[in-house]
Write a protein that holds these residues in place. Structure first.
Motif, PDB file in Angstrom:
ATOM      1  N   LEU A  13      16.613  12.457  49.402  1.00 47.05           N
ATOM      2  CA  LEU A  13      16.763  11.101  49.921  1.00 47.05           C
ATOM      3  C   LEU A  13      17.795  10.992  51.054  1.00 47.05           C
ATOM      4  N   TYR A  14      18.371  12.103  51.474  1.00 45.67           N
ATOM      5  CA  TYR A  14      19.392  12.114  52.535  1.00 45.67           C
ATOM      6  C   TYR A  14      20.584  11.229  52.182  1.00 45.67           C
ATOM      7  N   ILE A  15      21.041  11.344  50.945  1.00 42.16           N
ATOM      8  CA  ILE A  15      22.197  10.566  50.492  1.00 42.16           C
ATOM      9  C   ILE A  15      23.397  11.499  50.413  1.00 42.16           C
ATOM     10  N   ASP A  16      24.489  11.133  51.087  1.00 43.59           N
ATOM     11  CA  ASP A  16      25.668  12.001  51.092  1.00 43.59           C
ATOM     12  C   ASP A  16      26.909  11.321  50.508  1.00 43.59           C
ATOM     13  N   HIS A  17      26.693  10.325  49.661  1.00 45.98           N
ATOM     14  CA  HIS A  17      27.801   9.643  49.001  1.00 45.98           C
ATOM     15  C   HIS A  17      27.513   9.562  47.505  1.00 45.98           C
ATOM     16  N   ILE A  62       9.652  11.995  44.774  1.00 49.06           N
ATOM     17  CA  ILE A  62       8.944  10.978  45.559  1.00 49.06           C
ATOM     18  C   ILE A  62       8.997   9.625  44.861  1.00 49.06           C
ATOM     19  N   TYR A  63       8.785   9.628  43.545  1.00 52.11           N
ATOM     20  CA  TYR A  63       8.808   8.360  42.806  1.00 52.11           C
ATOM     21  C   TYR A  63      10.187   7.722  42.833  1.00 52.11           C
ATOM     22  N   VAL A  64      11.236   8.537  42.698  1.00 53.76           N
ATOM     23  CA  VAL A  64      12.595   7.999  42.788  1.00 53.76           C
ATOM     24  C   VAL A  64      12.829   7.429  44.189  1.00 53.76           C
ATOM     25  N   GLY A  65      12.322   8.104  45.214  1.00 52.65           N
ATOM     26  CA  GLY A  65      12.450   7.593  46.573  1.00 52.65           C
ATOM     27  C   GLY A  65      11.803   6.230  46.726  1.00 52.65           C
ATOM     28  N   ILE A  66      10.640   6.059  46.131  1.00 47.97           N
ATOM     29  CA  ILE A  66       9.953   4.764  46.181  1.00 47.97           C
ATOM     30  C   ILE A  66      10.762   3.705  45.448  1.00 47.97           C
TER      31      ILE A  66
END
Length: 101
Positions: A13-17, A62-66
Motif C-alpha cells: 500500500l506504499y505506507i511508510d508510517h 488487494i482486499y485490504v487495499g480496497i
C-alpha cells in the motif's frame, strides 16, 4: 493476522508510517476471514502449514487495499454485499471448487 504480515501490507500500500497499523491489522484479519471462507482448498502449500499460497497473500493484500481506500464508503461500486471484486476472484479461482446452491 495469520497469512500476511503488516510489513507486506504496508509495502503493498506504499505506507511508510505507523499511524494506521491498528487499522491495517483489523482490515487484514477481516480480509483473511473473507478469503478463507471463499476458497475451498487449503491456503497452505505444505502439510506443515508453513508456506502460504501466493494467490492467497495477493488476494488479502488487494482486499485490504480496497478496504483501506474505501473505509468511509458503504459500497464498492456495483458489487453486491456478498460479492468479491473480480481481481480477487480471478486470483483465487484455482483454489475454489464450484458449488451448487
Amino acid at each position: 493476522m495469520e497469512y500476511i504480515t503488516l510489513e507486506m501490507l504496508k509495502h503493498h500500500l506504499y505506507i511508510d508510517h505507523d499511524l494506521d497499523d491498528f487499522l491495517l491489522t483489523m482490515m487484514a484479519s477481516t480480509a483473511e476471514d473473507v478469503i478463507i471462507n471463499y476458497i475451498t482448498k487449503s491456503p497452505y502449500l505444505d502439510e506443515e502449514q508453513t508456506i502460504v499460497r501466493t494467490p492467497v497473500i495477493a488476494a488479502i493484500a488487494i482486499y485490504v487495499g480496497i478496504l483501506y481506500r474505501n473505509r468511509d464508503s458503504d459500497n464498492f461500486g456495483r458489487l453486491s454485499e456478498r460479492q468479491l471484486p473480480q481481481s480477487i476472484t480471478s486470483l483465487l479461482a484455482g483454489l475454489r471448487s464450484p458449488t451448487i446452491v
